[in-house]
Design a protein around this motif. Structure first.
Motif, PDB file in Angstrom:
ATOM      1  N   LYS A   9       0.854  -1.208   0.000  1.00 41.85           N
ATOM      2  CA  LYS A   9       0.000   0.000   0.000  1.00 41.85           C
ATOM      3  C   LYS A   9       0.878   1.241   0.000  1.00 41.85           C
ATOM      4  O   LYS A   9       0.638   2.199  -0.742  1.00 41.85           O
ATOM      5  CB  LYS A   9      -0.913   0.003   1.224  1.00 41.85           C
ATOM      6  CG  LYS A   9      -2.128  -0.905   1.075  1.00 41.85           C
ATOM      7  CD  LYS A   9      -3.237  -0.501   2.032  1.00 41.85           C
ATOM      8  CE  LYS A   9      -4.407  -1.469   1.937  1.00 41.85           C
ATOM      9  NZ  LYS A   9      -4.104  -2.796   2.545  1.00 41.85           N
ATOM     10  N   GLU A  66       2.413   1.719  -3.389  1.00 43.43           N
ATOM     11  CA  GLU A  66       1.444   2.222  -4.379  1.00 43.43           C
ATOM     12  C   GLU A  66       1.203   3.710  -4.163  1.00 43.43           C
ATOM     13  O   GLU A  66       1.101   4.481  -5.123  1.00 43.43           O
ATOM     14  CB  GLU A  66       0.129   1.432  -4.271  1.00 43.43           C
ATOM     15  CG  GLU A  66       0.237   0.075  -4.961  1.00 43.43           C
ATOM     16  CD  GLU A  66      -0.841  -0.892  -4.514  1.00 43.43           C
ATOM     17  OE1 GLU A  66      -1.705  -0.509  -3.715  1.00 43.43           O
ATOM     18  OE2 GLU A  66      -0.794  -2.060  -4.963  1.00 43.43           O
ATOM     19  N   GLU A  98      -4.308 -12.446  -3.498  1.00 39.85           N
ATOM     20  CA  GLU A  98      -4.419 -11.047  -3.950  1.00 39.85           C
ATOM     21  C   GLU A  98      -3.181 -10.282  -3.519  1.00 39.85           C
ATOM     22  O   GLU A  98      -2.590  -9.541  -4.288  1.00 39.85           O
ATOM     23  CB  GLU A  98      -5.675 -10.377  -3.345  1.00 39.85           C
ATOM     24  CG  GLU A  98      -6.985 -10.745  -4.014  1.00 39.85           C
ATOM     25  CD  GLU A  98      -7.264 -12.241  -3.990  1.00 39.85           C
ATOM     26  OE1 GLU A  98      -7.099 -12.852  -2.905  1.00 39.85           O
ATOM     27  OE2 GLU A  98      -7.603 -12.798  -5.050  1.00 39.85           O
ATOM     28  N   THR A  99      -2.798 -10.500  -2.257  1.00 37.58           N
ATOM     29  CA  THR A  99      -1.647  -9.756  -1.732  1.00 37.58           C
ATOM     30  C   THR A  99      -0.405 -10.067  -2.562  1.00 37.58           C
ATOM     31  O   THR A  99       0.306  -9.159  -2.993  1.00 37.58           O
ATOM     32  CB  THR A  99      -1.379 -10.171  -0.268  1.00 37.58           C
ATOM     33  OG1 THR A  99      -2.616 -10.157   0.422  1.00 37.58           O
ATOM     34  CG2 THR A  99      -0.421  -9.236   0.394  1.00 37.58           C
ATOM     35  N   THR A 110      -0.146 -11.369  -5.551  1.00 38.04           N
ATOM     36  CA  THR A 110      -0.219 -10.935  -6.968  1.00 38.04           C
ATOM     37  C   THR A 110      -0.046  -9.430  -7.059  1.00 38.04           C
ATOM     38  O   THR A 110       0.481  -8.935  -8.050  1.00 38.04           O
ATOM     39  CB  THR A 110      -1.572 -11.341  -7.617  1.00 38.04           C
ATOM     40  OG1 THR A 110      -2.323 -12.072  -6.683  1.00 38.04           O
ATOM     41  CG2 THR A 110      -1.366 -12.173  -8.841  1.00 38.04           C
ATOM     42  N   SER A 111      -0.473  -8.684  -6.033  1.00 38.15           N
ATOM     43  CA  SER A 111      -0.318  -7.224  -6.129  1.00 38.15           C
ATOM     44  C   SER A 111       1.157  -6.841  -6.214  1.00 38.15           C
ATOM     45  O   SER A 111       1.518  -5.846  -6.831  1.00 38.15           O
ATOM     46  CB  SER A 111      -0.969  -6.551  -4.921  1.00 38.15           C
ATOM     47  OG  SER A 111      -0.225  -6.852  -3.756  1.00 38.15           O
ATOM     48  N   ARG A 167      -4.548 -11.259 -16.925  1.00 39.09           N
ATOM     49  CA  ARG A 167      -4.059  -9.935 -16.495  1.00 39.09           C
ATOM     50  C   ARG A 167      -3.010  -9.417 -17.473  1.00 39.09           C
ATOM     51  O   ARG A 167      -2.945  -8.231 -17.756  1.00 39.09           O
ATOM     52  CB  ARG A 167      -3.429 -10.028 -15.109  1.00 39.09           C
ATOM     53  CG  ARG A 167      -4.352 -10.491 -14.039  1.00 39.09           C
ATOM     54  CD  ARG A 167      -4.836  -9.325 -13.167  1.00 39.09           C
ATOM     55  NE  ARG A 167      -5.794  -9.802 -12.185  1.00 39.09           N
ATOM     56  CZ  ARG A 167      -5.511  -9.949 -10.898  1.00 39.09           C
ATOM     57  NH1 ARG A 167      -4.304  -9.667 -10.461  1.00 39.09           N
ATOM     58  NH2 ARG A 167      -6.428 -10.369 -10.051  1.00 39.09           N
TER      59      ARG A 167
END
Length: 2025
Positions: A390, A393, A448-449, A451-452, A490
């Protein structure tokens, strides 16, 4: 030596021996004393105490060596603690005086040290008994500490440690003094002293509160300083101190806290302190850490590595539960370390810091936490990653605000990400399938974590995320395909983001690389998807310059990863790949030249990256698809490769033109080129050798490289044994992954994924957790060195010479550090080349080449750098090996001899002594024999050079090499070498550990050389043996763990050669203690030794280990501390360190080993543990079953805990659970005592799988042991006799429970093992009856468990392999006949029905997750299971039909509970299968067709259907074959049964087929019916279809039986044979096989072959069955033909003769004749079982003519064989009968009968045969052969004699049979034959029967004999002519009447006697009416007979009247009793 074994020292003996042997004698006495004092009688000891004390104190001043002084001190202390203590203070004063002495000479030193040792031992043993004197002692020691030299310093510190240990808190007054004096020595020059200080302070901190309160910071600083310039030993000791002090500061020990009011440190403070060391190192400690951190200056690596180890000790000391509770805090702290700018100043530093942090996490989370806690930790890591991402980003999206600090944060965050993701990946991978809750829990969002992070700006983080995904997919293979799809999607959606293109392609490549670890694979179509994505990326790369680089790299990366899927996938894309490769490079030289001029720096960068990528994909292709490398493909590959080679020479000019930043890309191209060339055969590119070699040499001689980069390969090219010379350079330790950072070669241990992204899809080198390619600079040099080794053997001598000269020139040119680097690289290259030569068996070349090489090597033997000397020695040895000429070897050896004789400097002495060792090592004993004497004498002299331990080490190491390689030739030098070794062991200071290690190696080599001789009893051998044992004892007692490891391997060798002389009672406990050593090599050695011991003496090993558990109460042994990081015995009063301390408890050594499996990661170690447990299991499990089953159960029980913990969310319950845990724990910590018996972590899944395998092994072992294991009644009765008896069947509920726990676990491997165990249990226990409920079996009560264990395996998301296994268990369960209730059976049956629906539904849902062959496997498993069930059902039905119908009696009421009601109607199982049969039969036939096609040889590959069969796709043919091979046999059997039961009348109604199958299969079936799809199916007639089916079944069978592989299960063979047998039951099949005689012949010859290779009698019996069927088929066919002929041509009489084999001529043609083939086969069986039948066999010298009894099975076989043989003549044409054959035949028959008669003569020597069988045989001859053949006088007499002796036999059974047989002989139609026998034998019979009156029968058998005899007489009466009848009756009637009893006698007679009376009466009543006239005559002649008869009749009628209502008349014929008995013959 024996003289040394006395309580008092034998001083006369000591005086007699030479000076040199005295120290050994004394040591041996002390060893004996050490053992005997403990065991001796106290009074004995007290008597001799005074003298003993004198002797021992006298030894103190005789300057004893280190091992002697240790033992001496131990014995003195023991003596005082056992005997009286009143002189102890005198002795103490003596010692103190010696210590105070001012004498500093070297000669006096050993005495001083001995005194110091004694003081330490006294206090340690007696502690507070010596209380008052301790201040003086301590002061004394501290005073002398100041002036002592290093050996003294270590010894004093060790003594102080013991003083502290013995006194505990009582010594508080001295604590400060000791601390002050010791702390300055932590930075001592000598490493041994540093270690001693660390250990002393560790002991001190137990009681000295100030150390972890006021002085905490100072202690930390001290430790950091101590770590500077430290060696491995110091790092281990200091980190132990630092970690323990920090842990104590955080959670102090209870006792000390109670005494003083202590201020406890907080976790933050403690971690902060540790962090300063990690980030800043030790130099200059300022109180305010802050300023210091801001200043530059690099961190000292040794400090960082030491602090890393301290972190691990810190956490380990606090224990797993602490870590569980504080994990989040700890994690964030550790991750902060790596984001700190100080930790990541340079890239290499950053990598090193990451390695350290990863190590901390792995060593704590990986080993301290159980699986539940690990899942929780994984959650925390996930959150940390999410938080970081986070922040990143936010910075990235905020790019416009140009904040510098933000960019720095992003850069720092990448390292945090790498550490967190790597740990997450490792966690998931170690959890394997148990991690599934992590993925399935949406709140965690793991995927998800992760892959982010694929979009992180930094490449390192993206790669780490990709790696983490690969780990998840490998652990949970069902995620693999969805991941791939998601990434692909993706990648397509985010094509425009450079990060996304890079990140998602990394992820896809990583996932593809993981496929090889997932046995079920991925769907074939995914390959096509990857290719199209990659093509698209490469095509669009040029469109957008912002993305060009990423797209190019991504495209090639994906193609490289695709190659790892192997040839079956790549084959389809190869043409496209070749095209792509060709297009990346210029087509011609012209184009190459032209492109130099074009382009700017960016296009060049993209071009180079693209070419590097293409070469990398090529390399991956060559490495993973060697099968596709045809000459043509290699030729096509060479075009771009040659172009790349040419391009290399242009690159320097391009770099000049466009800037240095292209250097990296250019290096990458070179790296890829070298890599691929090393994999191709050198012949393919020999044209380019010159240019290539120029590049390679320039590469590693650093010609164009200003950096001094060194290769990393030297380590792997040097010999592993040489590790001792290079210090810890080559050693394997638990800390290897961080210790590598400190190695001398460039960038050692700095491997990281970002150095080479392609490693993300390659296989990981063994022993590494994460692939770590080295930095590009090093990798290129490594690749060039490796390729140089490949090419060198193929280069001309001229060029070799040029290169070697060039090397010498390069070394000369370079200076200083650079020279070292260049030399290292050159030596590695030369070694690589010599190794290549040796592997190619080629030579080095002519004289000048050798000379040049020699100069190069000899120069380096004097190099100050030990690594170079080592490499030079190795090179010299390898040169000798490849030159292989004696003169050359002699020259080299002589050179070294001369050097060693003259040289005085350490460097050349070490170098040349190693040179000698290496020469011997590579040339072996024979080649260097003549130099042996000189070499040995020189090395022995060098080894005695006490001034330089280095020279000693190198010379002893070489000596060990020579002993090893000389073998028996060394025998003459054993004694001098041994005595030197012992002398050195007794004198060299223990701090010179390398010398001791080499001494251990020498000792081991000597033991091997002497070998089995060591068992002997000669004087010299005894001396050698006892010397070896003394040597082992000294090394075993050494403090260094590598020396101890050497000692263990010596003892292991000794145990192998002379097991009686190795004392296991002391060895085993010491091994058990080592199992918890902190040193990997020591643990390995201990387990390896246990493994060998357990092979022979498992019981003793376990017993001695248990004795250790019993003594564990003593103070001494309490430190058995099962903790991988706590060295040796941890301090005892340290509750935290004992968190891990698992003493050997009641589970014994086995329990400890199981526990180790959870902690150890080393492969070799784990496999040895598995073997050890395996050996123990096989020897001990059957004896104490409950113990082993308990062990397995405890381990497996962990799985049930896990499964209850599956839902991870955790509402209220989990909270409350946490609260309970908290309470428990606070309780623990306050008590300070830890429940030791509980293992630290619950067993992990891999251990549980092993336990499940053990369970299966136990069942197997019991099967071979005792029948009672599988019989409840037997087991119970044996248990009553002896309660100690233990049987498997008594533990059945446990077995089922364990199998159930395993089968329903999360872990797939465990589920497989559980199902396997379940299947074993079902098979072994299915038929065990339940004694309490007759007619039932014990397994019935477990129906619910079995059903419940199977159900989950059929759920939708279960992997195919588990479902397939479950099908097997289902069929075993249904077929076992355990379940008798239809409704219960339905439950399991429904599982199979649902699977069958899946099979019919075509491509089910599971097929999208895995490779198509996984679906094949599942479907075939279902069909196989159904086939097995059907086979059993038919068998039951058949048995029911053949059994007579039983009327169910329901008379007794109580029987209704069981018995009649539960009995299954015999066809119920069939009723379950029946409804599915139409579909099944079709599917079965389809599967068989597939199998038939797949077994065709390779040359018919083109004929296979292009789009696969019914159940396989063409792409997965290879893997599908295996599945078909496993399941075809039962299917074949089922098809045969089905065809037989339908009588071949079921046609394949193609319409139905079409309706039932989906399209894809429709197409397949129509292809199989040879129709083009679309055309209406041409309906075949039934006979044609049947013919096809017959061909299919016979084809499959013959193909298999031709050559079944030896590893085929015997069930396949039996199934196949049963199928053939069943098939040939039906007339249709018989006609088929009889019409084409060659088919039968072929089948027979195949069966003959089968018999040659398969022994089991069951197989042979089945074969005879099939042969019989074939013969019968031929008979029927022939009969049919003869009948039709007879109808047609009744007129022509001659013709039928020509029918049958042999025709009119009467000859049989081998190969064409069925009869001949059958006879060949049948004779083979006969000879196999009765070898004496064959003249060849009986004449051969090896044959011993012993006619033994045939076993039951053999007898059956022989009988079957003979029966078939007798059928064969009917197949032959009558044309053969001639006089000649008649004559031969008569002769044969006669001699046979003669043999039988002769063989049956009762003699003393021969065993008495079964008389009944012999008589039967004779009778058969008499009945079936004609008189003229066997009416010969001699034969007749023989036969009569046999019958006579039988009549006189004392066995009534033989008599009865004899009468029966005589009856048939007397009745023979040919009177000529029967008359002689009647004349001869009737009189004897009458005599026998008359005699019965005197001895009436006592039992039924005797009665039977009489009855049979009477029958014969009656027959004789009937046969007699009318005129003789009266005489005959006169014999019979009186006999019968004599059997009657009068009334009184009748009442008291036995049952048999009464029956005889009845029988006689009945017969008389019967005879009277038959011959009325004669009967009257006889009766009239004897009135007394008449009266007897009348009385009997009257009595009989009276009794009849009474019993008229009750009794039916007695039957006359008693045949049934005989019928039952006839089975005897």
């Amino acid at each position: 030596m024996e003289l040394a074994h006395s309580l008092l020292l034998n001083e006369e003996a000591l005086a007699q021996i030479t000076e040199a042997k005295r120290p050994v004698f004394i040591f041996e006495w002390l060893r004996f004393l050490d053992k005997v004092l403990v065991a001796a009688n106290k009074t004995d000891v007290k008597e001799k105490q005074k003298k003993l004390v004198e002797q021992l104190t006298g030894l103190i001043s005789s300057s004893p060596g280190p091992p002697t002084r240790k033992l001496l001190a131990k014995n003195l202390a023991a003596l005082y603690s056992i005997g009286d203590t009143f002189t102890v203070f005198q002795t103490l004063d003596k010692c103190n005086d010696i210590i105070k002495s001012k004498d500093d000479t070297a000669a006096y030193l050993p005495t001083k040290l001995a005194a110091v040792a004694c003081v330490g031992a006294f206090y340690e043993k007696m502690g507070r008994m010596l209380g008052s004197s301790f201040p003086e002692t301590v002061n004394n020691l501290l005073k002398s500490l100041k002036s002592a030299e290093s050996q003294g310093r270590s010894e004093i510190l060790m003594s102080l440690q013991k003083v502290l240990n013995g006194l505990g808190g009582a010594a508080a007054s001295c604590h400060r003094d000791i601390y002050k004096n010791a702390r300055s020595l932590l930075t001592d020059r000598s490493m041994a002293v540093r270690c001693a200080v660390a250990k002393c302070l560790l002991e001190l901190q137990n009681e000295a509160v100030f150390m972890w309160t006021a002085e905490l910071e100072n202690v930390a600083t001290l430790c950091f300083k101590a770590l500077e310039n430290s060696n491995y030993g110091v790092r281990v000791a200091v980190s132990k101190l630092l970690g323990t002090v920090m842990a104590t500061a955080l959670i102090p020990k209870q006792a000390t806290v109670m005494r003083q009011n202590v201020k406890r440190a907080t976790l933050e403070e403690v971690l902060e302190l540790m962090a300063t060391g990690f980030l800043r190192g030790g130099s200059g400690f300022l109180k305010s850490g802050g300023e210091m951190l801001k200043v530059g200056g690099s961190v000292n690596r040794e400090v960082r590595v030491g602090v890393t180890q301290a972190y691990v000790v810190f956490v380990t000391t606090l224990g797993g539960q602490w870590l569980e509770r504080n994990f989040a805090t700890f994690l964030s702290h550790v991750l902060d370390l790596v984001s700190h700018p100080r930790a990541t100043q340079t890239h290499v530093d950053a990598v090193y810091s990451r390695r350290c942090v990863s190590f901390i996490l792995r060593a704590t989370v990986g080993s301290l936490l159980g699986e539940k806690a690990q899942i929780a930790a994984a959650k925390d890591i996930c959150q940390a990653i999410g938080k970081q991402m986070k922040a990143v980003e936010a910075v990235v999206n905020d790019a416009n605000s140009e904040n510098k600090s933000g960019a720095a944060d992003v850069a720092a965050s990448q390292h945090v990400m790498v550490c967190a993701l790597q740990e997450l990946g490792s966690l998931v991978q170690s959890l394997n399938a148990t991690a599934s809750p992590l993925i399935q829990e949406p709140s965690i969002g793991l995927l998800e974590t992760v892959t982010s992070v694929l979009l992180h700006p930094s490449m390192a983080a993206r790669l780490a995320a990709a790696w983490c995904l690969r780990c998840v997919a490998v652990a949970l293979p069902f995620q693999l395909t969805p991941f791939l799809d998601r990434c692909a999607e993706r990648l397509n959606n985010l094509k425009t983001s450079p990060e996304a293109v890079s990140g998602y392609s990394f992820a896809m490549a990583a996932l593809l690389g993981g496929v090889h670890q997932c046995p079920l694979g991925i769907p074939h179509a995914k390959g096509k998807m990857v290719v199209s994505i990659a093509e698209d990326l490469l095509r669009t790369a040029a469109q957008n310059s912002r993305l060009s680089l990423q797209r190019t790299q991504a495209g090639w990366l994906l193609l490289g990863a695709l190659m790892t899927l192997g040839p079956s996938v790549v084959r389809y894309h190869l043409p496209k790949m070749l095209l792509l490769w060709r297009n990346v490079f210029p087509r011609s030289l012209k184009e190459l030249e032209a492109e130099k001029a074009r382009g700017d720096s960016f296009t060049w960068q993209v071009t180079l990256e693209g070419r590097a990528g293409a070469l990398c994909a090529m390399r991956s292709f060559v490495a993973h698809c060697p099968e596709l490398l045809t000459e043509d493909v290699i030729r096509k590959l060479m075009t771009p490769i040659e172009c790349a080679m040419t391009m290399m020479s242009h690159i320097p000019s391009v770099i000049k033109a466009h800037g240095a930043h292209l250097k990296a890309s250019a290096a990458m191209v070179r790296l890829r080129l070298y890599d691929i060339l090393a994999l191709l055969p050198p012949k393919t590119y020999e044209g380019s050798f010159n240019a290539l070699l120029r590049e390679l040499v320039a590469e590693f001689t650093l010609t164009d490289n200003s950096a001094n980069t060194t290769t990393s390969l030297l380590r792997s090219l040097c010999h592993y044994d040489d590790s001792v010379l290079l210090g810890s350079w080559l050693q394997e330790t638990d800390h290897k992954s961080i210790e590598d950072q400190l190695q001398p070669n460039s960038a050692s241990g700095s491997g990281a994924l970002e150095h080479d992204p392609s490693s993300i899809y390659l296989r990981i080198p063994a022993g590494e957790a994460v692939p770590g390619p080295l930095p590009l600079g090093v990798s290129v040099i490594d690749a060039s060195v490796a390729l140089f080794g490949v090419v060198f053997p193929h280069v001309s001598y001229k060029h070799r010479l040029q290169m070697l000269d060039h090397f010498a020139e390069c070394v000369k040119q370079a200076k200083g550090v650079r020279q070292q680097a260049v030399q290292l690289n050159i030596f590695t290259a030369v070694l690589s080349a010599l190794k290549g030569l040796a592997e190619n068996k080629s030579t080095l070349g002519p004289e000048e080449v050798r000379k040049s090489a020699l100069t190069l090597v000899m120069g380096a033997l004097d190099n100050p750098n030990p690594i170079l000397r080592c490499a030079a020695g190795e090179a010299l040895g390898r040169m000798a090996q490849v030159v292989g000429e004696a003169s050359f070897i002699a020259r080299m050896a002589q050179y070294s001899f001369d050097k060693l004789k003259s040289a005085r400097d350490v460097v050349s002495r070490t170098g040349h002594s190693l040179a000698l060792g290496c020469l011997h090592r590579y040339v072996g004993g024979i080649g260097s024999g003549q130099h042996l004497k000189t070499s040995v004498s020189i090395l022995l002299a060098l080894a005695q050079d006490g001034t330089s331990p280095e020279v000693q080490t190198w010379s002893l190491h070489s000596l060990a090499l020579i002993v090893d390689s000389s073998g028996p030739m060394y025998r003459g030098y054993v004694e001098p070498t041994l005595s030197l070794v012992l002398t050195l062991l007794l004198t060299v200071p223990p701090s010179h550990t390398e010398v001791h290690q080499c001494l251990g190696r020498c000792l081991g080599a000597i033991i091997t050389t002497v070998g089995p001789e060591l068992q002997g009893n000669g004087a010299t051998i005894s001396t050698i043996r006892s010397s070896c044992l003394v040597g082992c004892a000294i090394t075993q007692d050494h403090s260094d763990s590598l020396v101890q490891a050497a000692a263990i391997s010596c003892l292991q060798q000794l145990h192998m050669f002379a097991p009686r002389h190795v004392n296991l009672s002391s060895l085993v406990p010491s091994l058990c203690v080592h199992l918890c050593s902190s040193h990997l090599l020591l643990r390995r050695a201990a387990v390896a030794c246990l493994r060998q011991l357990a092979q022979r003496e498992a019981a003793e090993v376990c017993e001695y280990a248990m004795s250790l558990a019993k003594n564990a109460g003593d103070k001494e042994n309490n430190g058995i501390n099962m903790n991988p990081f706590a060295p040796g015995a941890s301090s005892r009063r340290d509750a935290h360190s004992r968190h891990q301390g698992v003493n050997i408890t009641e589970t014994g050594l086995e329990g400890v080993l199981f526990g180790m499996l959870d902690r150890e990661t080393d492969r070799k170690l784990c496999s040895d543990i598995h073997d050890t447990l395996g050996h123990m299991l096989s020897s001990l499990a059957v004896e104490n079953l409950s113990h082993w089953l308990m062990l397995c159960k405890d381990v497996l029980a962990a799985s049930s805990d896990m499964s209850t913990a599956a839902p991870l969310g955790g509402g209220k319950d989990e909270e409350s659970e946490k609260k309970d845990e908290m309470d428990d724990d606070t309780m623990f910590t306050t008590l300070g005592e830890e429940d030791k018996s509980k293992p630290s972590v619950a067993p992990r899944w891999a251990t549980r799988v092993f336990a499940a395998d053990c369970l299966c092994r136990v069942i197997m072992l019991c099967e071979n042991a005792n029948k009672a294991h599988f019989d409840l009644a037997l087991a119970r009765s044996a248990r009553l006799k002896n309660p100690k008896n233990d049987f498997l069947v008594l533990h059945l509920s446990d077995l089922i429970r364990m199998a159930f726990m395993a089968a329903t676990d999360h872990s797939n491997q465990l589920r497989m093992a559980g199902l396997q165990a379940l299947e074993d249990i079902i098979k072994k226990f299915a038929s065990v009856p339940e004694p309490e409920f007759p007619g039932h079996v014990i397994l019935e009560q477990y129906q619910a468990n079995v059903g419940a264990a199977l159900r989950p395996a059929f759920s939708q998301d279960t992997p195919s392999d588990i479902t397939a296994k479950a099908c097997q268990v289902c069929s075993a369960w249904i077929g076992s006949g355990v379940v008798s209730d239809l409704n219960d059976l339905r439950r399991v049956h429904n599982l199979l029905v649902s699977s069958l629906d899946k099979v019919q539904a075509g491509k089910g849902s599971s097929s999208q997750l895995y490779r198509e062959s996984a679906t094949t496997m599942e479907k075939l498993a279902v069909l196989k299971a159904w086939a097995e069930v059907y086979v059993v059902a038919m068998k039951i039905k058949k048995e029911a039909e053949t059994k007579p119908k039983r009327v169910l009696k329901s008379t007794e009421e109580d029987e209704d509970d069981f018995g009649a009601v539960d009995e299954l109607p015999p066809d119920s199982l069939i009723t379950l299968v029946q409804p599915e049969l139409p579909a099944l039969s079709r599917l079965w036939l389809a599967a068989l067709k597939d199998y038939a096609l797949l077994t065709l040889p390779a040359e018919f590959a083109t004929q296979l259907p292009p789009d696969g069969g019914a159940f396989y796709t063409p792409e997965t043919i290879d893997t599908a074959r295996l599945h078909y091979r496993n399941s075809w046999a039962p299917i074949l059997h089922a098809v045969a049964l089905w065809l037989n039961s339908t009588g071949f009348n079921a046609s394949e109604s193609t319409e139905e087929t079409a309706a039932a199958m989906p399209n894809s299969q429709k197409r397949a079936t129509s292809i199989m019916l040879n129709q083009t799809p679309g055309t209406p199916p041409s309906t075949k007639s039934l006979p044609e279809i049947n013919k096809d089916r017959m061909h299919l079944i016979l084809g499959v069978s013959i193909q298999f039986l031709c050559s079944p592989r030896p590893e085929e299960p015997v069930e396949h063979v039996t199934s196949c044979l049963q199928a053939l047998h069943t098939l040939l039951d039906s007339p249709c099949a018989r006609i088929h096989i009889a019409e084409d005689q060659l088919l039968g012949v072929e089948l027979l010859s195949v069966l003959h072959r089968l018999l040659l290779t398969w022994d089991p009698p069951s197989v042979q019996l089945l074969v005879t069955g099939v042969v019989q069927q074939i013969v019968r088929a031929a008979q029927d066919y022939l009969q049919e033909k003869r009948n039709t002929l007879n109808e047609d041509d009744i007129e022509e009489k001659e013709n039928p003769l020509a029918l049958g084999e042999g025709g009119a001529s009467g000859g049989l043609v081998p190969g064409k004749s069925l009869v001949f083939a059958a006879m060949e086969l049948l004779m083979f069986i006969l000879v196999r079982h009765m070898p004496h039948l064959s003249s060849k066999m009986s004449d051969s010298p090896s044959h011993i003519a012993a006619k033994s009894h045939l076993s039951e099975e053999s007898a059956r076989l022989v009988a079957a064989t003979v029966t078939i043989l007798s059928d064969l003549p009917s197949l032959c044409s009558p044309a053969v009968k001639t006089d000649e054959t008649q004559k031969q035949w008569t002769g044969l028959i006669r001699s046979t009968l003669a043999s039988i008669l002769e063989y049956s003569q009762p003699e003393a020597s021969k065993p008495v045969l079964d008389e009944v069988s012999i008589l039967t045989a004779i009778a058969l001859f008499l009945l079936s052969a004609s008189t003229e053949i066997i009416g010969v006088q001699s034969l007749q007499n023989g036969c009569m004699n046999r019958f006579k002796s039988a009549l006189n036999s004392c066995d009534p059974w033989v008599q009865a049979k004899c009468y029966q047989l005589l009856l048939s002989v007397f009745q023979h139609t040919n009177r000529a034959l029967s008359t002689p026998y009647i004349h001869s034998l009737a009189p004897i019979m009458v005599e026998k029967l008359k005699a019965v009156e005197r001895s009436r029968p006592n039992n039924n058998l005797e009665l039977l004999a009489v009855q049979e005899g009477i029958k014969v007489l009656e027959t004789l009466v009937a046969l007699g002519e009318e005129q003789n009848r009266v005489q005959l009756l006169a014999l019979l009637v009186p006999t019968l009447i004599s059997y009657l009893l009068n009334e009184n006698a009748f009442a008291s007679a036995s049952p048999a006697s009464k029956d005889l009376h009845e029988f006689a009466l009945q017969n008389l009543m019967h005879i009277g009416p038959l011959y009325p006239h004669a009967f009257k005559t006889v009766m009239g002649a004897a009135p007394e007979l008449k009266t007897r008869l009348e009385t009997a009749v009257r009595a009989s009628q009276a009794s009849k009247a009474k019993a008229a209502a009750r009794q039916p008349p007695p039957t006359v014929h008693s045949t049934p009793t005989i019928k039952l008995k006839t089975s005897f013959f």
